[in-house]
Design a protein around this motif. Structure first.
Motif, PDB file in Angstrom:
ATOM      1  N   ILE A   1       0.852  -1.188   0.000  1.00 21.99           N
ATOM      2  CA  ILE A   1       0.000   0.000   0.000  1.00 21.99           C
ATOM      3  C   ILE A   1       0.883   1.232   0.000  1.00 21.99           C
ATOM      4  O   ILE A   1       1.752   1.385   0.860  1.00 21.99           O
ATOM      5  CB  ILE A   1      -0.958  -0.013   1.215  1.00 21.99           C
ATOM      6  N   GLN A   2       0.709   2.108  -1.003  1.00 22.96           N
ATOM      7  CA  GLN A   2       1.478   3.353  -1.079  1.00 22.96           C
ATOM      8  C   GLN A   2       0.665   4.455  -0.414  1.00 22.96           C
ATOM      9  O   GLN A   2      -0.559   4.479  -0.534  1.00 22.96           O
ATOM     10  CB  GLN A   2       1.730   3.761  -2.545  1.00 22.96           C
ATOM     11  N   GLN A   3       1.362   5.344   0.282  1.00 19.87           N
ATOM     12  CA  GLN A   3       0.662   6.448   0.925  1.00 19.87           C
ATOM     13  C   GLN A   3       1.248   7.769   0.469  1.00 19.87           C
ATOM     14  O   GLN A   3       2.452   7.948   0.430  1.00 19.87           O
ATOM     15  CB  GLN A   3       0.776   6.328   2.451  1.00 19.87           C
ATOM     16  N   ALA A   4       0.368   8.713   0.090  1.00 22.22           N
ATOM     17  CA  ALA A   4       0.796  10.075  -0.265  1.00 22.22           C
ATOM     18  C   ALA A   4      -0.165  11.004   0.460  1.00 22.22           C
ATOM     19  O   ALA A   4      -1.329  11.094   0.107  1.00 22.22           O
ATOM     20  CB  ALA A   4       0.721  10.295  -1.767  1.00 22.22           C
ATOM     21  N   GLY A   5       0.317  11.662   1.521  1.00 22.48           N
ATOM     22  CA  GLY A   5      -0.570  12.476   2.356  1.00 22.48           C
ATOM     23  C   GLY A   5      -1.588  11.556   2.994  1.00 22.48           C
ATOM     24  O   GLY A   5      -1.238  10.540   3.588  1.00 22.48           O
TER      25      GLY A   5
ATOM     26  N   GLU B   1       5.261  -9.577  -5.344  1.00 18.47           N
ATOM     27  CA  GLU B   1       5.643  -8.163  -5.418  1.00 18.47           C
ATOM     28  C   GLU B   1       4.672  -7.258  -4.677  1.00 18.47           C
ATOM     29  O   GLU B   1       4.736  -6.040  -4.788  1.00 18.47           O
ATOM     30  CB  GLU B   1       5.745  -7.754  -6.895  1.00 18.47           C
ATOM     31  N   GLY B   2       3.732  -7.861  -3.935  1.00 13.74           N
ATOM     32  CA  GLY B   2       2.819  -7.062  -3.119  1.00 13.74           C
ATOM     33  C   GLY B   2       1.602  -6.554  -3.868  1.00 13.74           C
ATOM     34  O   GLY B   2       0.852  -5.733  -3.359  1.00 13.74           O
ATOM     35  N   ARG B   3       1.395  -7.036  -5.110  1.00 10.91           N
ATOM     36  CA  ARG B   3       0.226  -6.596  -5.880  1.00 10.91           C
ATOM     37  C   ARG B   3      -0.930  -7.559  -5.657  1.00 10.91           C
ATOM     38  O   ARG B   3      -0.730  -8.773  -5.564  1.00 10.91           O
ATOM     39  CB  ARG B   3       0.553  -6.524  -7.370  1.00 10.91           C
ATOM     40  N   GLY B   4      -2.150  -7.022  -5.611  1.00 15.84           N
ATOM     41  CA  GLY B   4      -3.326  -7.880  -5.510  1.00 15.84           C
ATOM     42  C   GLY B   4      -3.566  -8.591  -6.821  1.00 15.84           C
ATOM     43  O   GLY B   4      -3.378  -8.007  -7.882  1.00 15.84           O
ATOM     44  N   LYS B   5      -3.967  -9.866  -6.743  1.00 15.05           N
ATOM     45  CA  LYS B   5      -4.300 -10.612  -7.966  1.00 15.05           C
ATOM     46  C   LYS B   5      -5.707 -11.160  -7.824  1.00 15.05           C
ATOM     47  O   LYS B   5      -6.028 -11.789  -6.815  1.00 15.05           O
ATOM     48  CB  LYS B   5      -3.294 -11.738  -8.201  1.00 15.05           C
ATOM     49  N   ILE B   6      -6.526 -10.897  -8.837  1.00 14.02           N
ATOM     50  CA  ILE B   6      -7.924 -11.325  -8.813  1.00 14.02           C
ATOM     51  C   ILE B   6      -8.168 -12.287  -9.964  1.00 14.02           C
ATOM     52  O   ILE B   6      -8.023 -11.917 -11.129  1.00 14.02           O
ATOM     53  CB  ILE B   6      -8.876 -10.104  -8.953  1.00 14.02           C
ATOM     54  N   ALA B   7      -8.510 -13.540  -9.637  1.00 14.23           N
ATOM     55  CA  ALA B   7      -8.866 -14.552 -10.646  1.00 14.23           C
ATOM     56  C   ALA B   7     -10.397 -14.582 -10.760  1.00 14.23           C
ATOM     57  O   ALA B   7     -11.095 -14.024  -9.903  1.00 14.23           O
ATOM     58  CB  ALA B   7      -8.323 -15.907 -10.205  1.00 14.23           C
ATOM     59  N   PRO B   8     -10.939 -15.245 -11.808  1.00 15.42           N
ATOM     60  CA  PRO B   8     -12.401 -15.245 -11.999  1.00 15.42           C
ATOM     61  C   PRO B   8     -13.188 -15.734 -10.782  1.00 15.42           C
ATOM     62  O   PRO B   8     -14.293 -15.288 -10.537  1.00 15.42           O
ATOM     63  CB  PRO B   8     -12.601 -16.191 -13.192  1.00 15.42           C
ATOM     64  N   HIS B   9     -12.611 -16.666  -9.996  1.00 11.94           N
ATOM     65  CA  HIS B   9     -13.371 -17.224  -8.870  1.00 11.94           C
ATOM     66  C   HIS B   9     -13.257 -16.389  -7.594  1.00 11.94           C
ATOM     67  O   HIS B   9     -13.896 -16.695  -6.598  1.00 11.94           O
ATOM     68  CB  HIS B   9     -12.910 -18.664  -8.585  1.00 11.94           C
ATOM     69  N   HIS B  10     -12.417 -15.341  -7.610  1.00 12.20           N
ATOM     70  CA  HIS B  10     -12.315 -14.489  -6.425  1.00 12.20           C
ATOM     71  C   HIS B  10     -13.530 -13.577  -6.310  1.00 12.20           C
ATOM     72  O   HIS B  10     -14.335 -13.494  -7.229  1.00 12.20           O
ATOM     73  CB  HIS B  10     -11.028 -13.653  -6.471  1.00 12.20           C
ATOM     74  N   PHE B  11     -13.613 -12.859  -5.198  1.00  9.21           N
ATOM     75  CA  PHE B  11     -14.829 -12.079  -4.919  1.00  9.21           C
ATOM     76  C   PHE B  11     -14.608 -10.594  -5.172  1.00  9.21           C
ATOM     77  O   PHE B  11     -13.779  -9.955  -4.531  1.00  9.21           O
ATOM     78  CB  PHE B  11     -15.252 -12.300  -3.462  1.00  9.21           C
TER      79      PHE B  11
END
Length: 408
Positions: free
Chosen positions: A342-346, A378-388
């Motif tokens: 998660i990146q934070q800017a302000g 690498e810390g990225r979210g991955k969404i496959a067809p069966h995810h919610f």
């Protein structure tokens, strides 16, 4: 009455006037401030503004962004600020959008040009930047970097090896080889403030001659030297940035030109935050996955415990690469973080999510969603067809808060 001083006491007190920022202009002097049109109000749509800065002969321009808030897009295609060294046909030092504040940008001569473009849909307060004149190649604590054109050479952080690099510096080395050659870069010693996602002090290496996230080879920090890096073509930009807090030993690196046919394999280093985001998902896996029926798996409750991360957020950018959709999500709430970067800017938090099959689930820029899925290395979210994934409405918040307090 001048004798009693009554006039002086009753004289109204006017607040200091805030500067009004117009669309572009020619600015000369030792220092000054530039703001987008109407800053800090929302900048107007469908506008192109150009500012030309000139400092005294024999000096260079140093520009620092104090604030930036333009429509966010990972390729900065909609609203953006371009910064150039010189007024005509100068090298572009970078293109910026969103809320990412670059480090100080330094021109090669006494002129610099800023150009801001906005499209029909605007979002944000624009930018505020300050410039000042400085002596070129002032090595000391502040300025470093430059253009490197010899067949081989060395680059290092300010103060190396006597003491730690200073806080609050930016160094950009622009390496240019002959047209038919590529560039190899290797680090001999490396010690830059450690952070899992290299959010603070870091070294970024870009293909080409400018800071451009789409052409970034890697972003490095920590105390392990990155593996050797090879350019795609004959130009490479290395940027080192330190923030205003912790510092470390720094680094010394070497580069050399190689013939274009030289066989290369750049190993992604462990210290990289977002190694090139265009790395494809294995094709067989992706094709098999996308042949599945597009059906959301089970319910909100049954997916909560099996998911690495659960967030609600607004899709800020959605770009199709290969068969996948790469999205930047501005976070509304985090219910389960896992290893999500998660990146934070302000006060703004954002994250990157890859929809493995671009149309399943289908997401649209500007809409709010609940995302539940897995996190890659690498810390990225991955969404496959069966995810919610589902559209997020305020009424869902209560149910999500109940799940957050539930023990999985």
């Amino acid at each position: 009455d001048l004798h009693t001083g009554q006039w002086a006491i009753s004289k109204p007190c006017f607040p200091p006037l805030r500067p009004t920022f117009t669309c572009g202009g020619n600015i000369t002097g030792e220092s000054g401030v530039i703001g987008s049109q109407g800053y800090p109000g929302v900048y107007p749509p469908n506008t192109k503004c150009v500012w030309r800065i000139t400092v005294p002969e024999g000096k260079v321009v140093v520009l620092s962004f104090h604030f930036i808030d333009l429509e966010s897009d990972n390729l900065c295609r909609y609203d953006y600020v371009d910064v150039y060294s010189g007024h005509v046909n100068g090298q572009r030092l970078g293109r910026f959008c969103g809320t990412f504040k670059p480090g100080a940008l330094v021109s090669t001569g006494n002129k610099m040009l800023l150009q801001m473009l906005s499209d029909a849909n605007t979002a944000g307060s624009g930018f505020l930047a300050a410039f000042s004149a400085a002596h070129p190649h002032e090595r000391g604590d502040q300025y470093c970097g430059g253009r490197l054109e010899k067949p081989s050479g060395t680059f290092k952080t300010p103060n190396w090896p006597e003491k730690d690099y200073p806080a609050g510096v930016t160094c950009s080395w622009h390496i240019v080889a002959p047209k038919n050659q590529i560039i190899e870069v290797m680090f001999e010693k490396f010690d830059v403030e450690r952070d899992n996602y290299c959010r603070y002090d870091h070294v970024s290496i870009f293909n080409g001659a400018e800071i451009n996230d789409a052409k970034r080879i890697g972003k490095y920090c920590g105390d392990s030297p990155p593996a050797p890096v090879f350019s795609d073509r004959n130009q490479l930009l290395i940027q080192f940035l330190s923030d205003l807090s912790l510092t470390a030993d720094g680094f010394i690196g070497h580069y050399k030109f190689r013939p274009k046919k030289f066989s290369t394999t750049t190993v992604p280093p462990t210290t990289t935050t977002e190694p090139v985001t265009t790395r494809p998902i294995p094709l067989k896996y992706s094709v098999a996955l996308c042949k599945q029926k597009c059906k959301r798996g089970r319910t909100l409750e049954s997916n909560y415990c099996s998911s690495n991360f659960v967030i609600t957020g607004t899709v800020v950018t959605a770009v199709i690469r290969g068969g996948s959709m790469h999205a930047t999500v501005s976070i509304i709430s985090v219910y389960k973080e896992g290893n999500l970067a998660i990146q934070q800017a302000g006060k703004t938090m954002s994250t990157k999510i890859i929809i493995l099959c671009k149309k399943c689930p289908f997401i649209k820029r500007g809409l709010n969603y609940i995302f539940m899925g897995q996190v890659d290395d690498e810390g990225r979210g991955k969404i496959a067809p069966h995810h919610f994934v589902m559209a997020f409405k305020t009424k869902n918040q209560k149910g999500l808060n109940v799940l957050k307090n539930k023990q999985c």
